[in-house]
Write an enzyme that holds these catalytic residues in place. Structure first.
Site, PDB file in Angstrom:
ATOM      1  CB  ALA A 280     -43.902  11.424 -17.428  1.00 55.66           C
ATOM      2  CB  ILE A 282     -40.831   4.546 -18.319  1.00 59.02           C
ATOM      3  CG1 ILE A 282     -42.111   3.718 -18.311  1.00 59.02           C
ATOM      4  CG2 ILE A 282     -39.629   3.649 -18.591  1.00 59.02           C
ATOM      5  CD1 ILE A 282     -42.500   3.219 -19.670  1.00 59.02           C
ATOM      6  CG  ASP A 326       2.667  -3.259  -0.803  1.00 62.68           C
ATOM      7  OD1 ASP A 326       2.558  -4.369  -0.284  1.00 62.68           O
ATOM      8  OD2 ASP A 326       2.673  -3.055  -2.028  1.00 62.68           O
ATOM      9  CG  ASP A 638       2.885  -7.468  -5.227  1.00 65.29           C
ATOM     10  OD1 ASP A 638       3.219  -8.419  -4.517  1.00 65.29           O
ATOM     11  OD2 ASP A 638       3.384  -6.334  -5.145  1.00 65.29           O
ATOM     12  CD  GLU A 703     -43.973  12.899 -12.982  1.00 66.54           C
ATOM     13  OE1 GLU A 703     -43.905  12.032 -13.875  1.00 66.54           O
ATOM     14  OE2 GLU A 703     -42.987  13.575 -12.625  1.00 66.54           O
ATOM     15  CG  ASN A 728     -40.178  12.740 -17.971  1.00 68.56           C
ATOM     16  OD1 ASN A 728     -39.632  12.216 -17.015  1.00 68.56           O
ATOM     17  ND2 ASN A 728     -39.948  12.385 -19.224  1.00 68.56           N
TER      18      ASN A 728
HETATM   19  P1  ATP Z   1       6.526  -3.374   1.060  1.00 71.17           P
HETATM   20  O1  ATP Z   1       6.714  -2.469  -0.093  1.00 71.17           O
HETATM   21  O2  ATP Z   1       5.762  -4.611   0.752  1.00 71.17           O
HETATM   22  O3  ATP Z   1       6.159  -2.701   2.331  1.00 71.17           O
HETATM   23  P2  ATP Z   1       9.298  -3.778   1.069  1.00 71.17           P
HETATM   24  O4  ATP Z   1       9.464  -2.819  -0.001  1.00 71.17           O
HETATM   25  O5  ATP Z   1      10.003  -3.520   2.339  1.00 71.17           O
HETATM   26  O6  ATP Z   1       7.869  -4.040   1.480  1.00 71.17           O
HETATM   27  P3  ATP Z   1      10.679  -5.648  -0.452  1.00 71.17           P
HETATM   28  O7  ATP Z   1      10.937  -4.583  -1.440  1.00 71.17           O
HETATM   29  O8  ATP Z   1      10.255  -6.979  -0.893  1.00 71.17           O
HETATM   30  O9  ATP Z   1       9.625  -5.220   0.558  1.00 71.17           O
HETATM   31  O10 ATP Z   1      11.990  -5.755   0.440  1.00 71.17           O
HETATM   32  C1  ATP Z   1      12.165  -6.787   1.356  1.00 71.17           C
HETATM   33  C2  ATP Z   1      13.553  -6.688   1.920  1.00 71.17           C
HETATM   34  O11 ATP Z   1      14.498  -6.863   0.884  1.00 71.17           O
HETATM   35  C3  ATP Z   1      13.878  -5.347   2.555  1.00 71.17           C
HETATM   36  O12 ATP Z   1      13.582  -5.330   3.907  1.00 71.17           O
HETATM   37  C4  ATP Z   1      15.356  -5.203   2.314  1.00 71.17           C
HETATM   38  O13 ATP Z   1      16.081  -5.776   3.357  1.00 71.17           O
HETATM   39  C5  ATP Z   1      15.617  -6.013   1.056  1.00 71.17           C
HETATM   40  N1  ATP Z   1      15.710  -5.139  -0.121  1.00 71.17           N
HETATM   41  C6  ATP Z   1      14.836  -4.233  -0.556  1.00 71.17           C
HETATM   42  N2  ATP Z   1      15.245  -3.627  -1.662  1.00 71.17           N
HETATM   43  C7  ATP Z   1      16.432  -4.160  -1.970  1.00 71.17           C
HETATM   44  C8  ATP Z   1      17.393  -3.966  -3.017  1.00 71.17           C
HETATM   45  N3  ATP Z   1      17.195  -3.101  -3.985  1.00 71.17           N
HETATM   46  N4  ATP Z   1      18.504  -4.714  -2.988  1.00 71.17           N
HETATM   47  C9  ATP Z   1      18.702  -5.601  -2.027  1.00 71.17           C
HETATM   48  N5  ATP Z   1      17.875  -5.830  -1.041  1.00 71.17           N
HETATM   49  C10 ATP Z   1      16.745  -5.129  -0.974  1.00 71.17           C
END
Ligand code: ATP
Length: 892
Positions: A280, A282, A326, A638, A703, A728
């Site tokens: 009981a 343990i 983000d 990431d 107990e 128990n």
């Molecule tokens: P987080 O998600 O980390 O907050 P984020 O999504 O703004 O940041 P990124 O996606 O790396 O970060 O975008 C960085 C920059 O790249 C943006 O501010 C934008 O100017 C440019 N960017 C984002 N998406 C595109 C795309 N599809 N084509 C061209 N440029 C882009």
């Protein structure tokens, strides 16, 4: 011919499929019936029988069974059968608990199972990788894990890392051309992609040639089966504690037996009593209950959209002191709408909301025709061409399939009446350099109807400004002198200060002989056309979540690839930037070592224009300051930061497979507020585990002590072995489980994060266990002595009263365990599971006492009503005495 030797058409023919439409649903069903699921065989599972038998392998249980058998042979049939029955029921309970724990862990695994994008009946869709079949047309891009063996039909800058198969960690470039080489090795098959390998760059389309065990991975599946079940630090600590407790319980039991024998008790009776007491006392059920509490908590988290991939994260969540999140999509809605256009010193406004492709263009409040203004027309057209997003109508709402940033550019072009279908008749896409968050831009090489080629680049305006040589100003190309640069810079900052996300668009004409070998060749000497500015509203619930985190001693940090000023504006809206907290950008970060960053990091709340590799630096700097860091991420780059952080978090919707696999928590809705809920749940789970550890151990101490005290006072046994076993079984089972389901105390998010090294008995838990256990033992003994001395001839009646007191004292104490403070701190009916568990335990106790059938088995006698008063009063003493002292102490 092998698939790698065939051309595209032959592969289609051989696999009876079509790249344009994919397989039909009927065909898929037929094939799946033939070839089965796309899964690797799992290793042998422990069978139910083995699991059941393993419930009895505990040493003391074996001793108890042996002792019982002996008593059976000596003629004590009823006792023997009853004890065996109880041990069996206990075994069943343990079995079901473990089964349940295992099942829910399995369910978790399936929830976070990988997905694959396939084309079926002409439509692209995401399905669990298990459902992929031979001949399916699949699409993959950077960050995806390949779900089956695939013959590549289309490849754009495609690179795949195949170290799982070949040991080669450098990604291999892939193409779609047939191979002629004879007897190529796996590493040479550059038009094939294999199950389990990882796309590190570019994108592609392919046809599935093999699934499940009939893949290259399947052939070595035996080697990679790692049935690693992670235990949490608390589980390990409890395991160690369990070992110590066994020794302590055994020593104390031995003491009880020795003292009993010394005072003239019969050796055999004392032996059986000792063994029952040991069984009981343990806490053998503890690990299973902990697992169940963890997995039930994990299921509650799923309901709140958080999937725990690694169980230890549940505990670490409760220790988190920094959340690095983000911005885009996690703190904001990721529903982007272009509201401003800028080009050559002019600004235009765009009306409309969300992705609804309806709106107009204005210049200083006057509506204009965007097609007629050359720079606006180019800005919109190129934004639409250099774009993969699609707009779809789903349940009467427009949604974007693809990148929301590109979705916004698509919608702004649609508002001007431009469509990609029409544009693609005039322009052909020759090459593409996909977006990545380190470069922060993407490019395409385009050819128009007259055969003229040019590059279109779109990306972060400050980045594009750096690689442009000129700018369109009033429809004329002007060299980017310092003055023009300043003007563009001002425009960027002005848009960003309105919390707008900005995308610049640039281009350059190519000569016929220009060869664009890579992105570096494309992305230089551009002509900047202008900028589109888009809103991405914060998620409404995030502000409150950030506030709650702050109250819970958790710092929220925004990490974003966006412009510093945009980030700052949004951070202010969300309440992240307070009390002189600072904002820094990627460039400044580049110039700092981890040590330098460490010195100032506590004052920084926003990191802007960062690349994924900065995230690792940030995690390390926070960790060096002694923080427990939660870090979010979605992209392939990431992954290192996610892995290094204490709680890696990935996005369920936008996250890549690689990020998900590196993470220990997945947010199904990509929402920051979900992290807060998960932390709250994590704290609660830990507290609930503490609650039932406290309850079980205090009960056990009670107990043992009642027996020890009785023996020391030379009294008869106050409770007999079968009764101890019953206590128990009943009081330890349901009520302990119900404690695991308790709601959090109100202040759970008002205290500081727990220290990760905190011991099981920290925060006075050890004292609580011993003091409550001591009191439970004493009141049971008092109940026994009171009745026993009234009539020493009726020992069984005194034992029944002691038994009832012991049970009731424990069942009242269980409510005490719900709070760190006192039983009065919470509504005792707040946890209905617990109320039901306690009521059913009381009912079972009454059955044992009053139903004649059970009386001879448990050696009980019906308790008279007047004695119940004594039992109830005594069993309330431990809980209320301590509540009283708590109250007095608080008042003082
Ligand atoms: P987080 O998600 O980390 O907050 P984020 O999504 O703004 O940041 P990124 O996606 O790396 O970060 O975008 C960085 C920059 O790249 C943006 O501010 C934008 O100017 C440019 N960017 C984002 N998406 C595109 C795309 N599809 N084509 C061209 N440029 C882009």
């Amino acid at each position: 011919m092998m698939f790698h030797e065939m051309n595209k058409e032959n592969v289609e023919k051989a696999l009876k499929t079509n790249v344009q439409t994919g397989l039909s649903t009927d065909e898929v069903e037929k094939r799946r019936r033939q070839v089965g699921d796309n899964v690797l065989d799992e290793g042998e599972k422990e069978s139910a029988l083995v699991l059941f038998i393993s419930q009895f392998k505990d040493f003391m249980t074996i001793v108890l069974l042996a002792a019982t058998l002996i008593s059976g042979f000596l003629g004590e049939y009823i006792d023997a059968i009853a004890i065996i029955a109880i041990v069996l029921i206990n075994g069943f309970l343990g079995f079901f608990q473990e089964r349940r724990a295992e099942k829910s862990l399995q369910a978790l695994k399936e929830l976070s199972a990988p997905q694959v994008v396939v084309r079926r009946d002409g439509q692209w869709m995401k399905i669990p990788s298990k459902e992929v079949t031979v001949g399916d047309v699949v699409k993959f891009e950077s960050g995806d894990r390949i779900g089956a063996d695939v013959r590549i039909i289309e490849a754009n800058n495609l690179e795949i890392e195949e170290s799982a198969l070949t040991g080669e960690s450098i990604p291999s470039p892939k193409s779609s051309d047939p191979l002629t080489q004879e007897h190529p090795s796996l590493g040479d098959l550059n038009n094939m992609a294999f199950m389990g390998t990882m796309v590190t760059r570019g994108n592609g389309i392919g046809i599935v040639t093999g699934i499940g065990m009939k893949t290259a991975m399947g052939e070595i599946a035996d080697m990679i089966q790692n049935a690693e079940t992670l235990t949490t630090p608390l589980q390990r600590r409890l395991e160690q504690l369990g070992k110590i407790l066994i020794v302590v319980a055994l020593l104390l039991t031995l003491l009880v037996v020795l003292v009993g024998v010394w005072h003239g008790h019969d050796i055999y009776t004392m032996f059986l009593a000792g063994v029952s007491l040991a069984v009981a006392a343990i806490p053998e059920g503890l690990p299973a209950i902990v697992t169940i509490a963890l997995s039930l908590g994990v299921q509650r988290m799923i309901r709140k959209n958080a999937i725990v991939r690694k169980l230890p994260a549940v505990e670490t969540l409760g220790c988190a002191s920094v959340i690095c999140s983000d911005k885009t999509g996690t703190m904001t809605q990721n529903k982007m709408t272009v509201t401003h256009l800028w080009s050559g010193g002019h600004t235009w406004q765009v009306s409309g909301t969300g992705y609804q492709p309806e709106g107009s263009f204005y210049k200083e409040d006057t509506e204009i025709n965007p097609i007629k203004e050359k720079s606006v027309y180019q800005l919109l057209t190129f934004g639409l061409l250099c774009n993969h997003a699609e707009l779809k109508l789903k349940d009467k709402e427009y949604v974007v399939d693809g990148d929301p940033t590109e979705g916004a550019l698509l919608v702004s072009a649609l508002k001007a009446g431009l469509t990609r279908e029409v544009l693609l008749k005039q322009f052909a896409i020759e090459q593409e350099f996909p977006f990545d968050s380190t470069r922060k831009m993407m490019s395409m090489v385009i050819k128009d109807q007259h055969g003229k080629r040019f590059v279109i680049t779109k990306g972060a305006p400050d980045v594009l400004l750096n690689i442009s040589k000129s700018v369109l100003w009033n429809n004329r190309e002007q060299l980017l002198t310092q003055e023009y640069q300043r003007n563009v810079q001002q425009a960027i900052e002005s848009l960003a200060s309105q919390a707008l996300r900005t995308i610049a668009i640039a281009f350059k004409p190519l000569k016929d002989y220009d060869v664009i070998a890579d992105e570096n060749a494309a992305e230089k000497d551009l002509i900047l056309i202008g900028i589109q500015g888009m809103i991405d509203p914060p998620r409404p619930e995030v502000r409150q979540a950030i506030k709650e985190c702050k109250e819970a001693g958790i710092k929220t940090v925004m990490i974003t690839g966006d412009h510093l000023i945009t980030a700052k504006a949004i951070a202010k809206q969300l309440g992240i930037l307070q009390h002189h907290k600072k904002v820094i950008d990627g460039q400044t970060l580049n110039q700092m070592s981890v040590d330098e960053l460490e010195d100032v990091i506590d004052d920084i709340s926003v990191f802007a224009r960062v690349s994924p590799d900065h995230k690792l630096k940030i995690v390390k700097a926070f960790q060096n300051r002694g923080h427990i860091v939660a870090m979010t991420g979605d992209g392939i780059n990431d992954a290192p930061a996610i892995k290094t952080s204490d709680i890696g978090i990935s996005m369920g919707i936008t996250g890549t497979d690689v990020a998900k696999e590196a993470s220990s928590l997945i947010l199904l809705d990509d929402n920051f507020a979900t992290i807060k809920s998960a932390i709250k749940e994590g704290r609660n789970i830990y507290e609930n585990i503490r609650k039932f550890v406290r309850y079980l151990l205090a009960s056990n101490v009670g107990e043992i002590l009642v027996m020890l005290f009785a023996m020391l006072l030379s009294l008869p046994l106050p409770v007999i072995p079968i009764q101890i076993l019953w206590v128990n079984l009943v009081t330890d089972g349901l009520p302990a489980m119900a404690l695991g389901l308790d709601q959090p105390e109100e202040n759970v998010m008002k205290r500081k994060p727990r220290h990760p090294k905190e011991g099981v008995f920290a925060r006075r838990l050890g004292w609580k266990v011993v003091s409550r256990g001591f009191l439970i033992g004493i009141v049971t003994l008092v109940a026994f002595m009171t009745i026993y001395y009234q009539n020493t001839d009726n020992l069984a009646y005194a034992q029944t009263v002691a038994f009832a007191t012991l049970v009731l004292a424990q069942l009242i104490h269980v409510f005490d365990c719900r709070s760190e403070h006192s039983v009065l701190a919470r509504n005792p009916f707040g946890n209905m599971y617990l109320v039901m568990a306690v009521l059913s335990s009381i009912l079972l106790m009454l059955v044992v006492i009053y139903v004649p059938l059970f009386q001879p088995i448990f050696h009980t006698l019906p308790i008279q009503p007047k004695d119940w008063l004594l039992i109830i009063c005594l069993s309330m003493i431990p809980t209320f005495l301590l509540a009283g002292t708590f109250y007095l102490r608080k008042k003082a």
